[in-house]
Design an enzyme around this catalytic site. Structure first.
Site, short mmCIF file in Angstrom:
data_model
loop_
_atom_site.label_atom_id
_atom_site.label_comp_id
_atom_site.label_asym_id
_atom_site.label_seq_id
_atom_site.Cartn_x
_atom_site.Cartn_y
_atom_site.Cartn_z
CB THR A 1 -0.90 0.00 1.26
OG1 THR A 1 -1.46 1.29 1.45
CG2 THR A 1 -0.09 -0.32 2.52
CG ASP A 2 -1.12 5.01 -0.98
OD1 ASP A 2 -1.68 4.38 -0.06
OD2 ASP A 2 -1.70 5.88 -1.65
CD GLU A 3 -3.45 3.33 4.22
OE1 GLU A 3 -3.40 3.39 5.45
OE2 GLU A 3 -4.50 3.06 3.59
CE1 TYR B 1 -3.21 -2.71 5.72
CE2 TYR B 1 -3.22 -0.36 5.23
CZ TYR B 1 -3.23 -1.68 4.79
OH TYR B 1 -3.25 -1.96 3.45
CE LYS C 1 0.19 -4.63 2.95
NZ LYS C 1 -0.19 -5.98 2.42
#
Ligand code: NAD
Ligand code: TYD
Length: 360
Positions: free
Chosen positions: A136-138, A162, A166
């Site tokens: 993810t870009d997060e 989260y 990741k």
């Protein structure tokens, strides 16, 4: 015939990816879908492929090394597409532990099993065997400068449990590539939307609430920005990276479609009015009056935005579905799958909703 191991294939993006692969490659491929069927896993998402002779579902936890190793022994798996994860930020804020178990330890279990199956005596790997880690870009954190974007070189700066889990899983994949020359790629994608998305995430939650006259809970001032991508475009990007990307590279996937959350909600309301028949009683329920500002998410990242330059230049990927079209396709899909939504929101969902939103 190429054999794929898709993890988390009963979830939102995983099930879309299985549909995408069958549509593209048909009988040329065999897919094993391994999924634990958590609250987010739903075999209804795969009804139309479940009886195909070149598809097999295995209910297993990716942390279960024995179960995963058995699959690598039984099949000559040459493609792993790793989606399985705990994926919801709000849940990670309430209970981070399972995020570390599945996202970090589960990823390590898969890497160990694939490495053991693919590595040869001289340390090289079976030719044309590739592992793709979906991320993810997060992991890049939050952008403050409006002119700034996430590049593959942007420093990791995760904030939520989260995104921290990741990021840890990405680092583990990188460690396998750097240390063992393990044949992998990582993709970091922006927010997805489309069919089969569980209604804990912004777009399906707002759609469901609006159609039922339930308040639309906007966190904080509603001006947080996400970069939305239609899920099939994500699947196309994953497949292109796995087939044409340079091994050991990371590719960001996103379509330069930044919107504030409140803009998304207005677009949903407008699109619902446009797509519902004029005499549908829900026309009256769908209303801006439902918009309710609620307490902000803890540590809420302000803005995500992907620079997709590398994936465009190196593999020729570009998004095919613009947001205006994608949101209408999505709404039509939810109209045609009312039972799917009913099943999602029965049982535990009500408890979740109560815990997350009452007194907020
Ligand atoms: P999802 O929550 O809809 O689906 C996750 C799936 O993984 C479910 O089917 C669940 O049953 C399964 N799963 C969970 N724990 C498992 C375990 N221990 N063993 C086996 N299966 C397990 O998630 P999603 O939105 O489809 O996201 C898929 C992947 O894409 C995730 O890795 C996520 O981080 C990444 N991603 C998501 C988005 C997004 O906008 N949704 C954007 C970028 C990247
Ligand atoms: P979400 O779909 O949970 O994705 P992510 O947190 O991974 O980006 O949320 C998207 C944005 O919408 C995020 O800024 C939080 C916000 N949001 C709300 O305002 N209300 C809600 O009920 C939900 C679920 C999200």
């Amino acid at each position: 015939m190429k054999t794929y191991l898709v993890t988390g294939g009963a979830g939102f993006i995983g099930s879309n990816h299985i549909h995408y692969l069958f549509k593209k490659y048909g009988e040329e491929i065999f897919i094993i879908n391994v999924d634990k069927l958590t609250y987010a896993g739903n075999l209804e998402n795969l009804k139309d492929v479940e009886n195909l002779p070149n598809y097999r579902f295995v209910k297993a936890d990716i942390c279960d090394a024995e179960a995963i190793e058995a699959l690598f022994r039984e099949y000559d798996i040459c493609r792993v597409v790793h989606f399985a994860a705990e994926s919801h930020v709000d849940r990670s804020i309430k209970d981070p532990t399972v995020f570390v178990k599945t996202n970090v330890l589960g990823t390590l279990t898969l890497l160990n099993a694939a490495k053991a199956a693919w590595e040869q005596e001289d340390g090289s790997y079976l030719p044309d065997h590739r592992f793709l880690h979906v991320s993810t870009d997060e992991v890049y954190g939050s952008l403050s400068d409006p002119e700034d974007y996430f590049y593959e070189t942007t420093k990791y700066d995760p904030h939520s449990p989260y995104s921290a889990s990741k990021a840890s899983s990405d680092f583990m994949v990188k460690a396998f590539m750097d240390t063992y020359h393990f044949p992998a790629n990582i993709t970091n994608c922006s927010n997805n939307y489309g069919p089969y998305q569980f209604p804990e995430k912004l777009i399906p939650l707002m759609l469901h609430n609006a159609l039922n006259g339930i308040k639309l809970p906007v966190y904080g001032d509603g001006k947080n920005v996400r970069d939305w991508l239609y899920v099939e475009d994500h699947c196309k990007g994953i497949d292109m990276v796995q087939e044409q990307g340079r091994l050991f590279e990371t590719y960001n996937i996103g379509g330069h479609n930044e919107r504030q959350n409140i803009q998304i909600i207005h677009t949903i309301l407008d699109s619902l009015h446009e797509l519902l028949p004029a005499d549908d009683p829900r026309q009256k329920l769908v209303s801006e009056d439902l918009i309710t500002y609620v307490t902000d998410r803890k540590g809420h990242d302000r803005r995500y935005a992907i620079a997709p330059d590398k994936i465009k230049a190196e593999v020729g990927w570009y998004p095919e579905t613009c947001f205006e079209e994608g949101i209408k396709k999505t709404i039509r899909w939810y109209f045609e799958h009312e039972d799917w939504m009913k099943n999602c929101i029965s049982g535990d969902y009500q408890k979740y909703y109560e815990e997350m939103y009452s007194n907020r």
